[in-house]
Structures are given as C-alpha cells and as structure tokens.
Design an enzyme around this catalytic site. Structure first.
Site, PDB file in Angstrom:
ATOM      1  CD  GLU A   1      -1.419   0.256   3.591  1.00 18.72           C
ATOM      2  OE1 GLU A   1      -2.126   1.256   3.677  1.00 18.72           O
ATOM      3  OE2 GLU A   1      -1.516  -0.725   4.330  1.00 18.72           O
TER       4      GLU A   1
ATOM      5  CG  HIS B   1      -4.040   2.436   6.644  1.00 21.01           C
ATOM      6  ND1 HIS B   1      -3.042   1.630   6.204  1.00 21.01           N
ATOM      7  CD2 HIS B   1      -3.905   2.479   7.980  1.00 21.01           C
ATOM      8  CE1 HIS B   1      -2.312   1.211   7.231  1.00 21.01           C
ATOM      9  NE2 HIS B   1      -2.828   1.726   8.320  1.00 21.01           N
TER      10      HIS B   1
END
Length: 150
Positions: A88, A108
């Site tokens: 990510e 997130h």
C-alpha cells in the site's frame, strides 16, 4: 495466568486453523513479522466456516491476497474488508482486489473508526513524553522490541 480484561479466550498461533474453523468473522490485527507474513493463506481461508468474512486492519502482507480472492471467487468466503493491502505504501491496490464485488477497501483509517486517538499531534506528543522519560532515566512508551519485530 488470568486473561486480560474483556477476553474470554486466548490461543497460541499453533491453534490458528482450529480457531478459524469456529469463526464466522475474523479480524486480523497482529503485527507484521516473519511469523505472521501470509499467515492468512489458502489453508487459513479453507479452515474458515463457509460464508465467513475477513477484516484486515493490520498490514497487507499478513494476508495472502491471491488466496483470499480465490476463496471469495469460489464462494467459500462471503466477503472481505481491507483497511490495508500488500504494497500500500508503493501504489494503489491491484485492480483485481480493487474491483472485486466482495471486497471493501477502506482508506487505512481503522484507528479513527474504533475511537483511538489519531491526528498529527499524536506522534509529537508521544515523542515529547518519551524524550522527557529518556532524559529523566524513566521507562519510555511504545518501545520497539527488535527481537520480536514490533
């Protein structure tokens, strides 16, 4: 030894497949270490009850995403919620993961959702507290144990 407050059961990682076989929903919230990398793999997903759901709020590399997508495509798992994904920090999620109809990817932000303190001042606050503790010869907070990997 007594369980921590709020816990009714704790198991060692050696019991993972047994615990997964009893679980309708699994929330992955462990540290990423050599031992936990891809711990949620094809065997783990196969061990889960049919129709189960996986939520990953830890690190993307803990979940074998190809195995997860396979379990979703076969219909064994009902869905996945991913607050993280492998790689990510280097780019967007793979298209197959991003567009999968049974996968919800969140930005997130799980600490905000569960009410944990967040924000730009949090790191500075902890740093200042630790600097004072260090200078005073006292114990610091959130110290990394390099032998454990977190």
């Amino acid at each position: 030894e007594p369980l921590p407050e709020g816990f009714t059961r704790m198991e060692a990682s050696a019991s993972l497949l047994e615990v997964l076989a009893q679980s309708d929903a699994v929330v992955v919230s462990c540290q990423l270490t050599k031992e936990t990398q891809n711990i949620m793999n094809a065997a783990a997903f196969a061990a889960m009850r049919p129709g189960g759901i996986v939520v990953n709020v830890a690190r993307g590399e803990i979940v074998d995403e190809d195995a997860l997508l396979d379990a979703l495509d076969r219909g064994h798992l009902k869905g996945a919620v991913l607050d993280v994904y492998a790689g990510e920090t280097s780019g967007p999620p793979p298209e197959r993961l991003w567009r999968h109809p049974k996968v919800l990817i969140t930005p997130h932000n799980s600490p905000r959702v569960v009410g944990m303190p967040t924000g730009p001042g949090l790191g500075i606050s902890i740093f200042c507290e630790n600097l004072k503790a260090y200078l005073d010869g006292k114990e610091m907070k959130n110290v990394v144990d390099w032998t454990r990997g977190y």
